[in-house]
Enzyme design. Structure first.
Site, short mmCIF file in Angstrom:
data_model
loop_
_atom_site.label_atom_id
_atom_site.label_comp_id
_atom_site.label_asym_id
_atom_site.label_seq_id
_atom_site.Cartn_x
_atom_site.Cartn_y
_atom_site.Cartn_z
N ARG A 49 0.81 -1.09 0.05
CA ARG A 49 -0.26 -0.06 0.34
C ARG A 49 0.63 1.30 -0.19
NH1 ARG A 49 -3.52 -2.37 4.45
NH2 ARG A 49 -1.90 -3.62 4.82
N SER B 78 35.08 45.06 -3.78
CA SER B 78 34.30 44.23 -4.57
C SER B 78 34.82 43.26 -5.68
CB SER B 78 32.94 45.06 -5.15
OG SER B 78 33.04 45.47 -4.30
N ASN C 87 37.64 42.70 5.95
CA ASN C 87 36.05 43.21 5.33
C ASN C 87 36.12 42.41 3.75
OD1 ASN C 87 33.34 45.09 5.12
ND2 ASN C 87 34.65 44.85 2.96
#
Ligand code: UD1
Ligand code: CA
Length: 466
Positions: free
Chosen positions: A15, A406, A378
């Site tokens: 089942r 960045s 940073n």
């Protein structure tokens, strides 16, 4: 008197409509079969026998660390046939033999011991079974009682007439038998709707032999619900989860919209921890005092120190956050990510096997893998540690209080010194000494008046375009 427990776990679980054996379907991250086995071991049983058949090796594997014996059923021909397989190990056992299905995971040790106690109360003779009274008895064997209230028989749903189907008292599938059961099992037939040897049919044999059959209502019916299909499995998981959440809330954990929170039994939570809606906590996760896990975050095998914070929609796996560290929203911390005190990782930052020292900030859009970043550094938006050269992984080491501009790419292996400054957009392939500035990008050219000159050269085209 000591009892033995037999857990029937050889069925296919048709089942479930699954390639996986039924008893291995997980409940809160753990295979279902482990729940009744643990309850059996905790019930004071002298021996615990698990009957395996369908997927036998996998079922054995899922129980490898637990002190149980195994019996092989071979082809699964029904629950009576399954119990027979345990005869080899238990025929000489002198005491109540408790039997239950491996698909009854919520059963407690006390409830498992209850039929054995009932059997002992009748002098250790005959059998006892636990019954449930359900609003919806669908799928269970019905308990038929005579005018005197005594059990006459159990009829399986498939074989039951309409009147019998209306009976709401059902067989829980938890029994205790005396030694005569082994003989009775050989006398059963499989002439029934399923073509199987039904264990509940031994009730008739005991009655014919004039032996007592006790049918005892289960102390807590919810414990004996079976998991035959996915819907029932979900109900059982819901019950387990509800228990778990209540337990943690009682111990001081704050849960917002608790019914939306998923956690596994292995998770540890300290008082004043806060879980926002939709949080998922898995595996060996520990959440410290006063730490907060933001909405819809998934945290697996991670340690979040007191007062640290995971902001919404973050995914953590094998990570560690020290006190005051913050990750997210939308942070991705993979195995070996360590954020030391007060470090911060913001949206769309991925960290893997990297230690960010105290106070390191990586606010946006970065990948830090196989790296060591010193205190107070940073990490600008878009910084990437290029840790993979197509063959091997290499490490990046960044000193304390450095500045990574960045969009810089740190091509590993590479070391950036203390207080060094990497200019934005640089591709760094060589070490940068302490306190140095590194710029590694095309130099910017500025052509004064270039736009206006161009305009004068092509006046006609400009007019046509506009
Ligand atoms: C069984 C009982 C039913 C009871 C219900 C309670 C029978 C015939 N019926 O029905 O009266 O109300 O439990 O939950 O016993 N298994 C084997 N070998 C087999 C068949 C089954 O090991 O050949 C195992 C299964 O893996 C399962 C357990 O026995 O763990 C019960 O089998 P299942 O098919 O789920 O029985 P139910 O239909 O639920
Ligand atoms: Ca069942």
């Amino acid at each position: 008197m000591k009892h033995a427990v037999v857990i029937l776990a050889a069925g296919k679980g048709t089942r479930m409509k699954s390639a996986r054996p039924k008893v291995l379907h997980p409940l809160l991250g753990e295979p279902m079969i482990r729940y009744p086995v643990r309850a059996a071991l905790a019930s004071g049983a002298e021996r615990v026998v698990v009957v395996v058949g369908h997927g036998a090796d996998e079922v054995r594997g899922a129980l490898a660390d637990l002190p149980v014996l195994f019996a092989e059923q071979g082809e699964p021909l029904g629950t009576a046939h399954a119990l027979r397989a345990a005869g080899g190990v238990l025929e000489t056992f002198d005491g109540p033999v408790v039997v239950l299905g491996g698909d009854t995971p919520l059963v407690s040790p006390a409830t498992l011991a209850a039929p054995a106690t009932a059997l002992v109360a009748q002098g250790g003779e005959g059998m006892a079974l636990l019954t449930l009274t359900l609003e919806d008895p669908t799928g269970y064997g019905r308990v038929l009682r005579g005018a005197d209230g005594r059990v006459r028989a159990i009829v399986e749903e498939k074989d039951a007439g309409p009147e019998e189907r209306g009976v709401r008292e059902v067989n829980s599938g938890v029994y205790a038998f005396d030694r005569r059961v082994w003989g009775f099992l050989d006398t059963l037939s499989n002439q029934n709707a399923a073509g199987e040897y039904y264990l509940p049919d031994v009730v008739r044999r005991y009655l014919e032999a004039g032996l007592p059959v006790a049918a005892v209502p289960a102390p807590d019916p919810a414990e004996l619900l079976g998991a035959n299909d996915r819907a029932q499995l979900a109900v059982l998981e819901g019950i387990l989860l509800d228990r778990l959440r209540r337990r943690w809330m009682r111990s001081g954990v704050r849960m917002h919209l608790p019914e939306t929170i998923y956690l596994e039994p292995s998770v540890r939570l300290a008082p004043d921890a806060v879980l926002e809606p939709g949080v998922v906590l898995k595996g060996a996760t520990e959440i410290g005092e006063g730490a907060r896990i933001g909405a819809y975050s998934v945290v697996a095998d991670s340690v979040i120190a007191p007062g640290a914070e995971v902001r919404p929609h973050s995914v953590l796996e094998g990570a560690r956050l020290a006190a005051g560290a913050v990750a997210g929203p939308f942070a991705r911390l993979r195995p070996g990510a360590v954020l030391e005190e007060g470090a911060f990782v913001g949206n769309f930052v991925e960290v893997k096997k990297a230690r960010l020292g105290p106070g390191v900030k990586a606010g946006h859009l970065a990948y830090l893998g196989d790296a060591e970043v010193g205190e107070g550094t940073n990490v600008g938006a878009g910084v990437i540690t290029a840790n993979y050269d197509g063959e091997r992984k290499h490490r990046t080491v960044v000193g304390r209080r450095a500045f990574l501009g960045s969009n810089s790419v740190l091509v590993a292996p590479v070391t950036i010194g203390e207080e060094a400054f990497v200019a934005g957009g640089s591709t760094i392939t060589k070490d940068v000494p302490d306190g140095a500035l590194a710029i590694a990008r095309g130099r910017q050219k500025v052509l004064e008046g270039w736009v206006w000159r161009r305009r004068r050269e092509y006046p006609k085209e400009r007019e046509e375009r506009s």
